[in-house]
Scaffold this active site. Structure first.
Site, PDB file in Angstrom:
ATOM      1  N   TYR A  61       0.839  -1.196   0.000  1.00 11.37           N
ATOM      2  CA  TYR A  61       0.000   0.000   0.000  1.00 11.37           C
ATOM      3  C   TYR A  61       0.873   1.246   0.000  1.00 11.37           C
ATOM      4  CZ  TYR A  61      -3.887  -3.126   1.295  1.00 11.37           C
ATOM      5  OH  TYR A  61      -4.819  -4.135   1.330  1.00 11.37           O
ATOM      6  N   PRO A 210     -15.866  -2.967   1.090  1.00  9.97           N
ATOM      7  CA  PRO A 210     -17.251  -3.297   1.470  1.00  9.97           C
ATOM      8  C   PRO A 210     -18.276  -2.272   1.004  1.00  9.97           C
ATOM      9  CG  PRO A 210     -16.096  -2.401   3.358  1.00  9.97           C
ATOM     10  CD  PRO A 210     -15.068  -2.570   2.264  1.00  9.97           C
ATOM     11  N   GLY A 212     -17.947  -0.890  -2.037  1.00 12.96           N
ATOM     12  CA  GLY A 212     -17.746  -0.820  -3.488  1.00 12.96           C
ATOM     13  C   GLY A 212     -16.771   0.226  -3.935  1.00 12.96           C
ATOM     14  N   ARG A 213     -15.680   0.419  -3.162  1.00 11.51           N
ATOM     15  CA  ARG A 213     -14.653   1.416  -3.486  1.00 11.51           C
ATOM     16  C   ARG A 213     -15.285   2.805  -3.643  1.00 11.51           C
ATOM     17  NH1 ARG A 213     -10.222  -1.841  -4.387  1.00 11.51           N
ATOM     18  NH2 ARG A 213     -10.711  -3.948  -5.094  1.00 11.51           N
TER      19      ARG A 213
END
Length: 351
Positions: A61, A210, A212-213
């Site tokens: 990340y 969770p 949906g971005r």
């Protein structure tokens, strides 16, 4: 109706207890748009101040940036959080489909030390195999992670995006505390095999993306997806897919209003409700770059949806246009794994 609060903890698996909602720390990098270190750190601190103790990061990340930002929090608050990182993905030259998967012993042992160094700590509460390497038996990868548990560098082991069969094989080597996969109102393939297997084995389920971005929050603006934004690589965020899915988003927002929730809260509460249906503990890890969005997400903790609302949301995924990933190697690996799961069940059914 609400039945729990952030002061409660939930048991994932293998004795690991965490807050009922976590924080997806990919948002501390520029994955979803540019964010400066000060804003990212302030959002992280706000989440922990509010009671979020389950902090989910990974070595890739921001090429370690997420872990370095988290290190600032750990200097004084290490014992307040359950700290998570991952290894197993090596970024390629930009396209998600060109990344390399590595589950070999040398890579895992190298990456745990690099992550601990960036984080400024001597241990992780949970360490995931970020993806199953098709060239390395999962038993070997989990065996290496088990060595890290014995050495005290890692307390619990997780697996991200396995098939049901791979999850079962991993658990046979060492207890698996959590399985992480993309799971939302839009993306439900894990319900076929992974979630039932996790429920059977007592493994917690940690859905990433969770909401949906951001799409399911109702705040998503296609214009915000610039160069470097990971959503540019997902078919579901192509202009034609966004247009085709617009009626589904409108329906989701209408259901949220009916339930007296924000769209993000509805999406998160739906996940916990689905986990209850399968008998699995579910702890979503939404990521946010703003403190106000953290607060919005936390409003879902303890919410129990009416069964009629859950059923109406269930129907949306069948109408979604666009795949959740363009990663052909991962998709093929999952498809092959699902086929293996089906063959295993056929053999078992024959006695």
């Amino acid at each position: 109706m609400t039945t729990a609060s952030l002061t409660d903890t939930v048991h994932l698996g293998d004795g690991l207890r965490v807050s009922p909602q976590g924080y997806g720390a990919m948002s501390l990098s520029d994955a979803y748009g540019v964010v400066d270190d000060a804003t990212a750190y302030a959002t992280l601190v706000h989440a922990v101040d509010r009671g979020v103790t389950f902090i989910d990061s990974a070595n890739i990340y921001g090429s370690g940036r997420s872990e370095r930002i988290i290190s600032g929090l750990l200097r004084t608050r290490r014992d307040e959080v359950q700290l998570v990182s991952k290894a197993g993905i090596v970024p390629g030259s930009g396209s998600a489909g060109r990344r390399e998967l590595r589950g070999d012993r040398a890579h895992i042992r190298e990456q745990i030390d690099l992550s601990l160094g960036r984080l400024g700590t001597d241990r992780l509460d949970l360490y995931y195999l970020h993806r199953v390497d098709p060239e390395v038996p999962i038993e070997d990868s989990i065996g290496t992670l088990a060595e890290l548990v014995q050495e005290g560098k890692v307390h619990h082991i997780g697996v991200s995006e396995p098939t049901g069969d791979e999850l079962r094989r991993a658990h046979a080597v060492h207890p698996i505390a959590a399985v992480q996969s993309e799971w939302s109102v839009l993306s439900r393939d894990v319900e076929a095999h992974v979630v039932p297997t996790a429920a059977e084995l007592g493994i917690g389920v940690v859905p990433y993306a969770p909401v949906g971005r951001k799409w399911l929050t109702g705040r998503f603006d296609p214009a915000e997806v610039g160069e470097g934004d990971v959503r540019r690589s997902f078919p579901r965020f192509a202009p034609e897919a966004l247009a085709a899915n617009a009626p589904l988003l409108a329906e989701h927002r209408a259901l949220a209003e009916e339930a007296g929730l924000s769209p993000a809260q509805l999406a998160l509460a739906w996940l916990v409700a689905k986990g209850r249906e399968y008998g699995a503990t579910v702890v979503p890890i939404p990521g946010s770059r703003r403190a106000a969005h953290v607060d919005d997400n936390l409003g879902a903790v303890g919410v129990e949806l009416e069964s009629a609302i859950v059923a109406r949301l269930d129907a949306l995924a069948e109408q979604v246009v666009g795949a959740r990933t363009r990663d052909k190697r991962t998709s093929l690996h999952r498809e092959q794994g699902v086929r293996r799961d089906a063959r295993r069940r056929q053999i078992e059914s024959r006695g």
